[in-house]
Write a protein that holds these residues in place. Structure first.
Motif, mmCIF file in Angstrom:
data_model
loop_
_atom_site.group_PDB
_atom_site.id
_atom_site.type_symbol
_atom_site.label_atom_id
_atom_site.label_comp_id
_atom_site.label_asym_id
_atom_site.label_seq_id
_atom_site.Cartn_x
_atom_site.Cartn_y
_atom_site.Cartn_z
ATOM 1 N N PHE A 25 -4.842 7.683 -6.821
ATOM 2 C CA PHE A 25 -4.562 7.672 -5.386
ATOM 3 C C PHE A 25 -3.616 8.827 -5.076
ATOM 4 C CE2 PHE A 25 -2.361 6.485 -1.539
ATOM 5 C CZ PHE A 25 -3.315 5.826 -0.768
ATOM 6 N N ALA A 127 -4.671 5.000 4.294
ATOM 7 C CA ALA A 127 -4.719 4.549 2.900
ATOM 8 C C ALA A 127 -6.124 4.101 2.518
ATOM 9 C CB ALA A 127 -3.722 3.423 2.682
ATOM 10 N N GLY A 277 -1.050 2.202 -2.224
ATOM 11 C CA GLY A 277 -2.300 2.622 -2.859
ATOM 12 C C GLY A 277 -2.299 2.352 -4.348
#
Length: 296
Positions: A25, A127, A277
């Motif tokens: 992420f 996100a 994340g």
């Protein structure tokens, strides 16, 4: 793939091997998605800016090779019927049964102030777009359904049915066509951008799913962000819970700028997006394994 086969795959390969090649992420990418939404401006349901936001979401999914599907409907609001549109992206997994990751992308309507909703809900939408990129490169045991929900915000006041228009419509449609049965879990993101991020356990969420997320946060060293204090949240997960879909809401409501003009870029941070994340991605293998074992 049936439950026994899923359990066998997890048991033989192990979660780390199954997901060894998963991309990381990247909060800088999520931050850009957040910034682009704020550049569009206030995005209440039915507005031209809401349409621009939908176009942005669809373009980002398409660029990732994920086909965006629109789910249009009309919300019966206190101000009359308003056209709303959910956007759904699907990433196939080993099993056709689905895990949902969701966010709302609309902002609350304010007539006397400019509300751009940096945390509520540009942060969670940003996100989710970055999670789409990560999950596209992951070997998912379950099909991942990305839901960008319209109409979470109350048009006037959070009372009666003046809220959660998109999630209520989605669940009702899934119940009508029978697809609700393949929904195995929902991870809802909302208001995750606060610079002083503190996320409390939601009493309405499914306990085993909450435990998995909080355990992942603890493993990653985020005990000070994912707190054990208990609160009760009304959000887009409630229609799913009423339909017996295990659900967890990851949300920071302890946010002084909530529903004010100060919910802007200065009050959110990429670090908070990174924390959430990372936690979601760390929790997913355990969610998959628990579902393969038959949890509800």
């Amino acid at each position: 793939m049936n439950r026994l086969a899923l359990l066998t795959l997890v048991g033989v390969l192990g979660a780390s091997a199954v997901h060894a090649q998963t991309p990381a992420f990247d909060s800088s990418k999520a931050w850009e998605h957040l910034r682009q939404q704020l550049n569009i401006g206030p995005r209440p349901s039915g507005s031209p800016a809401n349409v621009k936001t939908r176009d942005y979401i669809k373009a980002q999914l398409t660029a990732l090779g994920i086909k965006p599907v629109e789910q249009p409907f009309e919300g019966a609001t206190p101000l009359g019927r308003v056209k709303m549109v959910n956007i759904i992206g699907t990433i196939p997994g080993k099993s056709a049964d689905r895990i949902i990751l969701a966010s709302h992308f609309d902002t609350k309507l304010f007539k006397n102030s400019r509300f751009v909703g940096a945390s509520d809900g540009a942060s969670s939408t940003a996100a989710l777009l970055e999670l789409a990129r990560v999950l596209k490169g992951r070997r998912n045991l379950y099909t991942m359904e990305l839901q960008f929900l319209d109409g979470e915000e109350a048009v006037i006041e959070w009372a009666g049915n003046d809220h959660t228009y998109g999630s209520r419509y989605y669940v009702a449609s899934a119940q009508r066509d029978g697809s609700i049965g393949s929904l195995k879990a929902l991870v809802l993101l909302d208001m995750i951008g606060d610079k002083e991020l503190d996320i409390r356990r939601d009493a309405n969420s499914t306990p085993w799913l909450t435990d998995i997320v909080w355990a992942a946060a603890q493993r990653l060293g985020h005990r000070g962000v994912f707190l054990n204090d208990l609160t009760a949240i009304e959000d887009d997960h409630l229609p799913f819970l009423r339909a017996n879909v295990p659900s967890v809401d990851i949300i920071d409501l302890n946010y002084p700028a909530w529903h004010t003009a100060q919910d802007d870029l200065d009050h959110v941070s990429a670090k908070s997006l990174q924390i959430v994340g990372d936690v979601v991605m760390a929790a997913l293998p355990d969610i998959e394994q628990r579902l393969a074992a038959g949890a509800r």
